[in-house]
Design an enzyme around this catalytic site. Structure first.
Site, PDB file in Angstrom:
ATOM      1  CG  ASP A   1      90.369  15.164 -27.541  1.00 42.69           C
ATOM      2  OD1 ASP A   1      89.340  14.873 -27.051  1.00 42.69           O
ATOM      3  OD2 ASP A   1      91.169  14.815 -27.133  1.00 42.69           O
TER       4      ASP A   1
ATOM      5  CE1 TYR B   1      91.679  18.583 -26.198  1.00 46.86           C
ATOM      6  CE2 TYR B   1      93.729  19.092 -27.032  1.00 46.86           C
ATOM      7  CZ  TYR B   1      92.999  18.213 -26.206  1.00 46.86           C
ATOM      8  OH  TYR B   1      93.456  17.508 -25.442  1.00 46.86           O
TER       9      TYR B   1
ATOM     10  CD  GLU C   1      96.921  19.793 -23.795  1.00 44.99           C
ATOM     11  OE1 GLU C   1      96.560  19.198 -25.075  1.00 44.99           O
ATOM     12  OE2 GLU C   1      96.952  19.168 -22.997  1.00 44.99           O
TER      13      GLU C   1
END
Ligand code: SF4
Length: 353
Positions: free
Chosen positions: A135, A117, A34
């Site tokens: 997002d 997020y 991520e």
């Protein structure tokens, strides 16, 4: 499960890309992927993910790594604060949490470089906690399907989309739901000209029925872009070259570039050689040869456009006295051992030292 969730999950099962971080529930690997994927395309991020996961199979391996090595491995990905935060967080998880990632959303959110997020992605993918990811892909999809015109970059918009995303999440399968909505937004509901005729959500999609797909989502502000003009001085002799370590509060913190004279506008060669900045920079060294002057390189960052020109200066005498404290002199063949911005790498590929 609601209709929306059911449809995107079913689409996801048939259309998902096989990505290595999707085959694991290890929070470390999910976090790593991520962070790499923030502001990076999947195809570019893949190579870096495999490289990092291979070199540092656990968070403890990453925590023990040398910072210069981490920065060097990150080279080419840009947004270097991510690499610094990645390393800092690996140390926190390794020490404070004894090598196990925190499971609680608020604790995950407290980690350096982890925003809402990323925290929701880790909490849902690794621990199946019902926190919705929101997002750019999710904003676009929800604004189109539900016809929301609130600007996505406003406080009100953020609240509204976040609330809706959390209402829609499948509480039994939050991880799968989040994977599905992200993939759906990225692959099916693309920013420009999505193929709505094959979309499983088209019967419930506001934008499709009202023919306003290209008008959603709405953004209120345009990002202001600042133009900067860099005149790099590549000081070298037969065996050595000077590099400059960049400081805080500017782009490329802690990376290496060359000594630099920044001007307020683009200068011709003549204007530059007549400028007071250049003359005072070179004053301590009366003898030198301008070996080459590069063409202009344009380098785009999120909020800045850099126009760079490289002046290669051959020095017969020691050039140490020209340098700021942040500069170092190194053997020419060692340049690639240092973490350098992509702009510098590009120049060095065009004109090896
Ligand atoms: S119908 Fe078109 S605009 Fe609506 S969700 Fe599907 S791809 Fe997006």
């Amino acid at each position: 499960m609601n209709n929306f969730s059911e449809k995107i999950i079913s689409w996801y099962k048939q259309n998902k890309r096989d990505l290595p971080w999707r085959n694991t529930q290890d929070p470390y690997l999910i976090w790593l992927s991520e962070i790499i994927l923030q502001q990076t395309r999947v195809d570019q991020g893949m190579e870096y993910y495999l490289k990092f996961a291979g070199a540092f199979p656990t968070v403890k391996h990453l925590a023990k790594a040398d910072n210069e090595k981490v920065m060097k491995m990150w080279q080419g990905l840009g947004y270097y604060s991510r690499a610094r935060n990645l390393h800092a967080t690996s140390k926190i998880v390794s020490e404070k949490y004894k090598g196990s990632f925190p499971e609680n959303y608020q604790n995950i959110l407290g980690l350096k470089g982890v925003g809402e997020y990323t925290a929701a992605a880790i909490a849902s993918f690794a621990f199946n906690k019902p926190h919705a990811v929101v997002d750019g892909n999710v904003y676009r999809l929800l604004s189109r399907v539900f016809g929301i015109e609130t600007p996505i970059d406003s406080t009100q918009g953020k609240k509204e989309f976040n609330t809706l995303a959390n209402e829609l999440i499948d509480k039994k399968n939050p991880g799968l739901h989040n994977q599905s909505i992200m993939e759906f937004g990225s692959m099916q509901c693309k920013p420009a000209s999505p193929d709505c005729s094959v979309c499983p959500l088209n019967s419930m999609c506001f934008a499709y029925s009202k023919k306003c797909v290209s008008e959603l989502p709405v953004k209120s502000k345009k990002t202001k872009v600042r133009n900067r003009y860099f005149n790099y001085i590549v000081l070298r002799n037969k065996s050595s070259v000077a590099l400059n370590k960049r400081g805080e509060k500017d782009i490329w913190n802690n990376l290496y570039d060359f000594p630099l004279i920044e001007s307020t506008k683009e200068l011709t060669e003549e204007q530059f050689l007549k400028s007071a900045d250049w003359r005072s920079f070179m004053e301590p060294l009366p003898e030198y040869t301008v070996r080459s002057v590069s063409s202009n390189y344009k380098h785009t960052l999120s909020h800045q456009k850099i126009y760079a020109r490289f002046w290669e200066i051959e020095c017969n005498r020691s050039f140490e006295k020209l340098l700021p404290e942040s500069a170092i002199i190194i053997p020419k063949q060692k340049v690639q051992d240092y973490a350098i911005p992509r702009l510098i790498d590009k120049y060095l590929k065009d004109r090896p030292l």
